[in-house]
Design an enzyme around this catalytic site. Structure first.
Site, PDB file in Angstrom:
ATOM      1  CE  LYS A 153       2.759   5.618   8.023  1.00 42.68           C
ATOM      2  NZ  LYS A 153       3.203   5.453   6.763  1.00 42.68           N
ATOM      3  N   GLY A 172      10.962   3.805  14.600  1.00 37.58           N
ATOM      4  CA  GLY A 172      11.261   4.979  13.520  1.00 37.58           C
ATOM      5  C   GLY A 172      12.088   6.008  14.305  1.00 37.58           C
ATOM      6  CD  GLU A 178      12.217  15.382  12.757  1.00 36.60           C
ATOM      7  OE1 GLU A 178      13.473  14.220  12.288  1.00 36.60           O
ATOM      8  OE2 GLU A 178      12.309  16.249  12.199  1.00 36.60           O
ATOM      9  N   GLY A 197       8.554   9.755  16.508  1.00 36.67           N
ATOM     10  CA  GLY A 197       8.869   9.230  17.898  1.00 36.67           C
ATOM     11  C   GLY A 197       8.205   9.772  18.439  1.00 36.67           C
ATOM     12  CD  GLU A 207      11.342  -1.359  19.901  1.00 38.35           C
ATOM     13  OE1 GLU A 207      13.146  -0.764  20.684  1.00 38.35           O
ATOM     14  OE2 GLU A 207      11.236  -2.100  21.446  1.00 38.35           O
ATOM     15  CB  CYS A 211      18.020   0.935  14.708  1.00 41.33           C
ATOM     16  SG  CYS A 211      17.201  -0.601  15.098  1.00 41.33           S
ATOM     17  CD  GLU A 241      19.354   6.779  13.529  1.00 41.66           C
ATOM     18  OE1 GLU A 241      18.783   7.267  13.444  1.00 41.66           O
ATOM     19  OE2 GLU A 241      19.572   5.771  14.207  1.00 41.66           O
TER      20      GLU A 241
HETATM   21  P1  NDP Z   1      10.882   7.848  10.520  1.00 41.93           P
HETATM   22  O1  NDP Z   1      10.981   7.805  11.516  1.00 41.93           O
HETATM   23  O2  NDP Z   1      10.677   8.711   8.879  1.00 41.93           O
HETATM   24  O3  NDP Z   1       9.336   7.147   9.797  1.00 41.93           O
HETATM   25  C1  NDP Z   1       8.791   6.230  10.443  1.00 41.93           C
HETATM   26  C2  NDP Z   1       7.565   5.620  10.206  1.00 41.93           C
HETATM   27  O4  NDP Z   1       6.944   6.283  10.977  1.00 41.93           O
HETATM   28  C3  NDP Z   1       7.480   5.513   9.026  1.00 41.93           C
HETATM   29  O5  NDP Z   1       6.104   4.689   8.130  1.00 41.93           O
HETATM   30  C4  NDP Z   1       6.538   6.598   8.600  1.00 41.93           C
HETATM   31  O6  NDP Z   1       6.169   7.237   7.416  1.00 41.93           O
HETATM   32  C5  NDP Z   1       6.437   7.163  10.164  1.00 41.93           C
HETATM   33  N1  NDP Z   1       5.635   8.161   9.983  1.00 41.93           N
HETATM   34  C6  NDP Z   1       6.642   9.075   9.559  1.00 41.93           C
HETATM   35  N2  NDP Z   1       5.425  10.894  10.102  1.00 41.93           N
HETATM   36  C7  NDP Z   1       4.399  10.297  11.075  1.00 41.93           C
HETATM   37  C8  NDP Z   1       3.659  11.113  12.319  1.00 41.93           C
HETATM   38  N3  NDP Z   1       3.633  12.051  11.726  1.00 41.93           N
HETATM   39  N4  NDP Z   1       2.637   9.931  12.473  1.00 41.93           N
HETATM   40  C9  NDP Z   1       2.773   8.933  12.306  1.00 41.93           C
HETATM   41  N5  NDP Z   1       3.774   8.208  11.600  1.00 41.93           N
HETATM   42  C10 NDP Z   1       4.635   8.905  10.882  1.00 41.93           C
HETATM   43  O7  NDP Z   1      11.707   6.607  10.430  1.00 41.93           O
HETATM   44  P2  NDP Z   1      12.477   6.255   8.916  1.00 41.93           P
HETATM   45  O8  NDP Z   1      11.639   5.244   8.259  1.00 41.93           O
HETATM   46  O9  NDP Z   1      13.280   7.311   8.166  1.00 41.93           O
HETATM   47  O10 NDP Z   1      13.991   5.240   9.738  1.00 41.93           O
HETATM   48  C11 NDP Z   1      14.668   5.161  10.458  1.00 41.93           C
HETATM   49  C12 NDP Z   1      14.653   5.775  11.571  1.00 41.93           C
HETATM   50  O11 NDP Z   1      13.741   4.443  12.644  1.00 41.93           O
HETATM   51  C13 NDP Z   1      16.207   5.994  11.866  1.00 41.93           C
HETATM   52  O12 NDP Z   1      16.109   6.798  12.760  1.00 41.93           O
HETATM   53  C14 NDP Z   1      16.424   4.439  12.820  1.00 41.93           C
HETATM   54  O13 NDP Z   1      17.507   4.109  13.747  1.00 41.93           O
HETATM   55  C15 NDP Z   1      15.080   4.055  13.384  1.00 41.93           C
HETATM   56  N6  NDP Z   1      14.794   3.261  13.391  1.00 41.93           N
HETATM   57  C16 NDP Z   1      14.603   2.716  14.939  1.00 41.93           C
HETATM   58  C17 NDP Z   1      14.427   0.720  15.226  1.00 41.93           C
HETATM   59  C18 NDP Z   1      14.375   0.359  16.456  1.00 41.93           C
HETATM   60  O14 NDP Z   1      14.606  -0.641  16.970  1.00 41.93           O
HETATM   61  N7  NDP Z   1      15.289   0.948  17.694  1.00 41.93           N
HETATM   62  C19 NDP Z   1      15.150  -0.481  14.050  1.00 41.93           C
HETATM   63  C20 NDP Z   1      14.797   0.752  12.667  1.00 41.93           C
HETATM   64  C21 NDP Z   1      15.115   2.345  12.499  1.00 41.93           C
HETATM   65  P3  NDP Z   1       6.564   7.163   5.799  1.00 41.93           P
HETATM   66  O15 NDP Z   1       7.832   7.363   5.437  1.00 41.93           O
HETATM   67  O16 NDP Z   1       5.249   6.452   4.520  1.00 41.93           O
HETATM   68  O17 NDP Z   1       5.782   8.846   5.637  1.00 41.93           O
END
Ligand code: NDP
Length: 494
Positions: free
Chosen positions: A174, A227, A230, A232, A249, A283, A384
């Protein structure tokens, strides 16, 4: 305008609900994508489950799986130009970055795994007290849900997918609903590579509906999530109703420590890249840079002078060094962080606002921003931002540097700049982070594991350790008297 369908059980599935995909440089619609409902989620899970339980994928010889994985890598390379243009248009990242980093690295992640996974799968054979031979063997994890953010949509998807597939799993991928385009293009490449139906399923839709339905389902064996912290935490909570393996991650608030004996030019140039690359939406962004007193003024002057010269522009312009943020909502979030920081006493010495240029007015641009006079109690120090905002602070000695670096709940990465590498290596052990770069920044290698500690999550991507996350470890114990010829190069890939 491109139209995208979901990819389920080897078929492209159009749904009633559609979503416009926006180019953040212009605010214009560039594509239309189908959005999954719970019906498609059910179809994707049952397809992946059947393809794992009954399908041929995990029972193929390693050589056969390897051939498929190479085909995917080649498919990415064959479509590299188009993928780079789409990734840049959908995310706002400068076309140069998409062309020279995201797309080739995506192909390389498949190539690397194809070349190495056989050796990663070798079982360890342990003889215990001349009584038993134990085969510590690797099996596929099962049905794996891969959830990807919007900052490196294709690359992060490929890191996960390459390992998950090589390990014999079936997957449901996804992408972020803001940036599904490159991943839906990847579905076409996978389809052309001829993988058996149901092995890879790609569904677009919001995290709160589609993501949640996927992660909560008992038929899913593993979640690989990248992602925010929060989301996670939320996934861990609701998915715990049925026990499944997860790798998380998550975000970061990484620190860079610049010592007085460093080469300042190199440290300044790399530090600019460490926060402003991809508009700071990384990130591993070094969003807190601490500089030793002796060179603080010189470093800050040079840093700000160069930050002001960064060329903002549309992501498709080859001259552009920094594109727009992903969305207006993200820009509002960044602005709100700055307002709060100022109210708490921090001082903005560069940028800090939406650029006034008429050519940029329709995109979600934000100036490269430098803040000083920040202390560890402030929100901007601890949280962040995920945008082009950096704190420059100072320290007088090593103890103070360590204290500042560790004064956060996150633990993703750090940088140390010093000409004394032995000292820097020793120091790296005192910083809470999964990765430490010494006199460099942002080097990701397919050979090396990557992942955070503390609130930045757990589990690894990349390298042997990252690959093995997508397997289950089985201990097979044989009475030695019945096992006269132990298999030394034993692997168990089922
Ligand atoms: P989000 O946590 O908002 O979203 C990440 C993914 O999770 C998206 O596909 C999102 O879908 C999905 N998602 C949202 N809510 C849920 C849920 N309740 N259950 C399952 N999946 C869900 O992150 P962002 O996309 O805004 O990315 C930025 C964040 O990612 C930053 O905090 C960054 O630090 C982190 N990140 C970490 C990395 C690492 O390797 N440690 C690398 C890159 C980013 P949708 O958006 O379609 O709602």
């Amino acid at each position: 305008m491109n139209k995208y369908s979901l990819y389920i059980n080897g078929k492209f599935v159009e749904t009633k609900e559609k979503q416009n995909i926006i180019n953040p440089s212009t605010g214009r619609v560039i594509a239309e994508a189908s959005v999954a409902s719970l019906k498609e989620v059910e179809l994707a899970i049952s397809s992946a489950r059947a393809a794992f339980d009954k399908g041929p994928w995990r029972n193929l010889s390693l050589l056969e799986r390897k051939a498929y994985i190479f085909k995917i890598a080649q498919g990415i390379l064959d479509n590299a130009g188009e993928l780079a243009a789409l990734e840049s248009a959908n995310t706002g990242k400068p076309i140069k970055e998409a062309t020279f980093m995201d797309i080739p690295s995506s192909a390389k992640s498949f190539e690397h795994i194809a070349n190495n996974f056989e050796s990663y799968l070798q079982a360890e054979v342990v003889n215990v007290n001349n009584e038993a031979n134990a085969y510590l063997s690797r099996e596929s994890a099962g049905v794996v849900v891969l959830i990807v953010p919007w900052n490196y949509p294709l690359l992060i998807a490929c890191w996960k997918l390459a390992s998950a597939l090589a390990a014999g799993n079936t997957v449901i991928l996804k992408p972020s609903s803001l940036t599904p385009v490159s991943v839906l293009e990847l579905a076409k490449i996978i389809n052309n590579a001829g993988l058996p139906a149901g092995v890879v399923n790609v569904i677009n839709g919001s995290g709160s509906i589609v993501g949640e339905a996927l992660c909560a389902d008992k038929r899913v064996d593993m979640i690989s999530f990248t992602g925010s912290n929060e989301v996670g935490r939320h996934i861990l909570e609701y998915s715990s109703k049925n026990v499944k393996k997860s790798i998380m991650e998550l975000g970061g608030k990484s620190a860079s420590l610049v010592f007085a004996d460093t080469d300042i030019d190199v440290a300044v140039n790399s530090s600019l890249c460490s926060i402003f690359l991809n508009q700071g939406q990384m990130c591993t962004a070094m969003s807190r840079i601490f500089i030793q007193d002796e060179i603080y003024n010189r470093f800050v002057d040079e840093f700000v002078k160069k930050a002001k010269r960064i060329k903002l522009g549309s992501s498709d312009n080859h001259e552009t060094q920094m594109g727009p943020l992903i969305s207006d909502a993200q820009r509002k979030k960044v602005s709100a962080f700055l307002e709060k920081a100022k109210a708490e006493g921090a001082k903005v010495i560069c940028g800090g606002k939406i650029p006034e240029s008429i050519e940029l007015k329709n995109g979600y641009f934000f100036e490269p921003t430098v803040i000083i006079e920040v202390n560890p109690k402030m929100h901007i120090f601890k949280e962040e931002v995920f945008g082009p905002v950096v704190i420059l602070g100072r320290f007088s000695n090593v103890e103070e540097a360590v204290e500042l670096a560790n004064a956060t709940d996150f633990g993703l990465a750090c940088c140390i700049w010093s000409s004394n590498v032995d000292f820097a290596k020793e120091l790296s052990r005192r910083i809470n982070s999964g990765t430490c770069w010494i006199n460099t920044y942002g080097m990701f290698y397919n050979e090396l594991p990557y992942g955070g500690v503390k609130q930045s999550g757990f589990g690894k991507e990349l390298g042997k350790e990252g690959f093995l996350e997508y397997t289950r470890l089985k201990n097979i114990i044989v009475d030695q008297s019945f096992d006269s010829k132990p298999l030394v190069n034993y692997w168990y890939g089922f």
